[in-house]
Design a protein around this motif. Structure first.
Motif, PDB file in Angstrom:
ATOM      1  N   HIS A   1       0.856  -1.196   0.000  1.00 18.33           N
ATOM      2  CA  HIS A   1       0.000   0.000   0.000  1.00 18.33           C
ATOM      3  C   HIS A   1       0.891   1.244   0.000  1.00 18.33           C
ATOM      4  CE1 HIS A   1      -2.975   2.965   0.916  1.00 18.33           C
ATOM      5  NE2 HIS A   1      -3.930   2.048   0.799  1.00 18.33           N
TER       6      HIS A   1
ATOM      7  N   HIS B   1       0.580   4.320   0.866  1.00 21.64           N
ATOM      8  CA  HIS B   1       0.589   5.197   2.037  1.00 21.64           C
ATOM      9  C   HIS B   1       1.560   4.655   3.109  1.00 21.64           C
ATOM     10  CE1 HIS B   1      -0.885   8.201   4.774  1.00 21.64           C
ATOM     11  NE2 HIS B   1      -1.159   7.273   5.688  1.00 21.64           N
TER      12      HIS B   1
ATOM     13  N   SER C   1       5.313   4.764   1.801  1.00 16.46           N
ATOM     14  CA  SER C   1       5.919   6.108   1.890  1.00 16.46           C
ATOM     15  C   SER C   1       6.282   6.435   3.333  1.00 16.46           C
ATOM     16  CB  SER C   1       4.958   7.196   1.388  1.00 16.46           C
ATOM     17  OG  SER C   1       4.520   6.879   0.123  1.00 16.46           O
TER      18      SER C   1
ATOM     19  N   ALA D   1       0.858   4.534   9.972  1.00 17.79           N
ATOM     20  CA  ALA D   1       0.273   4.776   8.639  1.00 17.79           C
ATOM     21  C   ALA D   1      -0.922   3.852   8.430  1.00 17.79           C
ATOM     22  CB  ALA D   1       1.333   4.556   7.563  1.00 17.79           C
TER      23      ALA D   1
ATOM     24  N   LEU E   1      -4.953   4.779   7.724  1.00 21.50           N
ATOM     25  CA  LEU E   1      -5.863   4.203   6.712  1.00 21.50           C
ATOM     26  C   LEU E   1      -7.160   3.736   7.362  1.00 21.50           C
ATOM     27  CD1 LEU E   1      -3.384   2.130   4.497  1.00 21.50           C
ATOM     28  CD2 LEU E   1      -4.455   4.321   3.954  1.00 21.50           C
TER      29      LEU E   1
END
Ligand code: PLP
Length: 415
Positions: free
Chosen positions: A52, A54, A57, A305, A309
């Motif tokens: 994923h 997100h 990163s 993170a 989500l």
């Protein structure tokens, strides 16, 4: 390639592992370019799907900022933020960091036992559920069902008292045990997977049973440990299975889906009341447990993170959509194969395949896996129990296709 794989028989002619070079969403891609839909969330970890962006990163940013610290003497923003969010969410005030599900359980047991030791109370009885699986370290194995997994180590495992699996068939047996437990002054702790035993074959039970067991253990002055290593992060349809129960745990074990499947991390969340027994300048009251990678900043950044989500409405919508799809598919399966016990809870769909041999070594675990792989689907049956656990990146149509492959296999059995 001399890689000793987990839970794998190694012998001349054994099936070779597939070589995966990349993954995206619900798909794995092999070196030859085959796309395989992953119906296991990579051993139940990739809750949002593979890679994923997100989470990827967030890990990259963290890797350029702070890679690792010695967690006994230092702390860092990612661990602090993660602790704040999860303690706030669960009402459990303290967070102990470990590396995986087994060590999250191991620490939970140590905290429970040392709590009484620090208070000078002798309590020896530990309770677990029949069929339990809590991991592969020695403490975790001790509170897991005795099986082929634990046979070679049996005489080194500590004793545990097994509660019958909570279901209407075992009702009177369970009630007798709970009555005796309520009156005992020796109960140290109960550990259980709330609502859903994963490795035991995706066995579900109602929250009323969890509540009754927890109440009896509390009445006896014992500690309630919820192992949500598997059930956590959406599997039961809620963020945590214990969100669906009235009785909340004193200790909560998390791992697997915690980092969205990117990095190993375990967390043992502990009630303030228990921590109080460790709050002392006396050295022998401290918890002497830790791992080199305890509180790893990259893993904490991944977990944060992933929680971001979870707070997005799209994640909740997709969860609701897939839970509903699994429910519909389970109902359809029941009417097509009325003789096969079929279960659905949250994201989990499972069925028991017809077999002369039940349990983990039933031949289906190899035969169905090979059949499905031919059709671009990866499943890993728990013996005679086939299940689909989709990542949130999945489309309802992909779940339908996966269940259709399992139906073809099941039809072929009786042909
Ligand atoms: C309920 C439960 N607890 C603990 C574990 C152990 O976790 P790990 O494999 O990360 O050590 C597992 C693994 O499947 C599990 O399902």
């Amino acid at each position: 390639m001399p890689i000793w794989r987990p839970y794998t028989s190694h012998y001349e002619g054994a099936p070779l592992p597939l070589r995966v070079v990349r993954a995206q969403g619900s798909y794995l891609y092999t070196a030859e370019g085959r796309a395989i839909w992953d119906g296991t969330c990579a051993w139940w970890v990739t809750v949002h799907g593979h890679c994923h962006p997100h989470i990827a990163s967030a890990i990259a940013r963290q890797a350029h900022t702070l890679d690792q610290v010695l967690f006994a003497d230092f702390t860092h923003p990612a661990a602090e933020a993660l602790t704040e969010q999860l303690t706030h969410r669960t009402g459990l005030a303290w967070a102990f960091f470990t590396d995986d599900g087994s060590t999250a359980v191991e620490v939970a047991l140590k905290i429970a036992l040392q709590y009484f030791y620090n208070r000078g109370e002798k309590r020896t009885r530990i309770l677990a559920l029949e069929g339990a699986y809590h991991g592969d370290t020695f403490g975790a194995m001790s509170v897991s069902a005795r099986s082929a997994f634990t046979d070679p180590f049996r005489e080194w495992l500590f004793e545990v008292e097994w509660l019958p699996f909570p279901c209407p068939k075992n009702e009177s047996l369970l009630e007798d045990r709970l009555r005796e437990i309520r009156q005992s002054g020796e109960i140290a702790a109960f550990i259980g997977e709330p609502l859903l035993q994963g490795v035991a074959g995706m066995r579900t039970y109602s929250s009323a049973y969890w509540d009754r067991i927890a109440q009896a253990v509390r009445a006896a002055g014992g500690i309630v440990i919820a192992d949500e290593v598997f059930t956590g992060f959406g599997r039961t349809g809620a963020l945590f299975a214990t969100d669906l129960c009235n009785e909340k745990p004193d200790i909560l074990c998390l791992s697997k889906g915690l980092t969205g499947g990117f990095l190993p991390l375990g967390l043992t969340l502990v009630h303030e009341r228990l921590f109080e027994a460790f709050r002392s300048p006396e050295p022998h009251k401290a918890l002497y447990h830790g791992h080199s990678y305890t509180g790893n900043p990259l893993a904490c950044a991944a977990a944060l993170a992933s929680l971001e989500l979870w707070s997005q409405p799209e994640t909740q919508e997709r969860l609701a959509q897939l839970v509903q799809t699994q429910g519909r598919l389970a109902a359809q399966w029941k009417s097509r194969f009325p003789d096969l016990p079929t279960r659905h809870l949250g994201l989990v769909w499972a069925t028991e395949l017809p077999t002369p041999e039940k349990g983990y070594f039933a031949g289906h675990r190899h035969a169905l896996k090979a059949f499905a792989l031919e059709k671009g689907l990866f499943v890993r049956p728990l013996g005679h129990v086939a299940y689909i656990l989709p990542a949130l990146s999945s489309e309802p149509s992909e779940l339908e296709r996966a269940v259709a492959v399992l139906a073809d296999y099941t039809e072929a059995l009786s042909a």
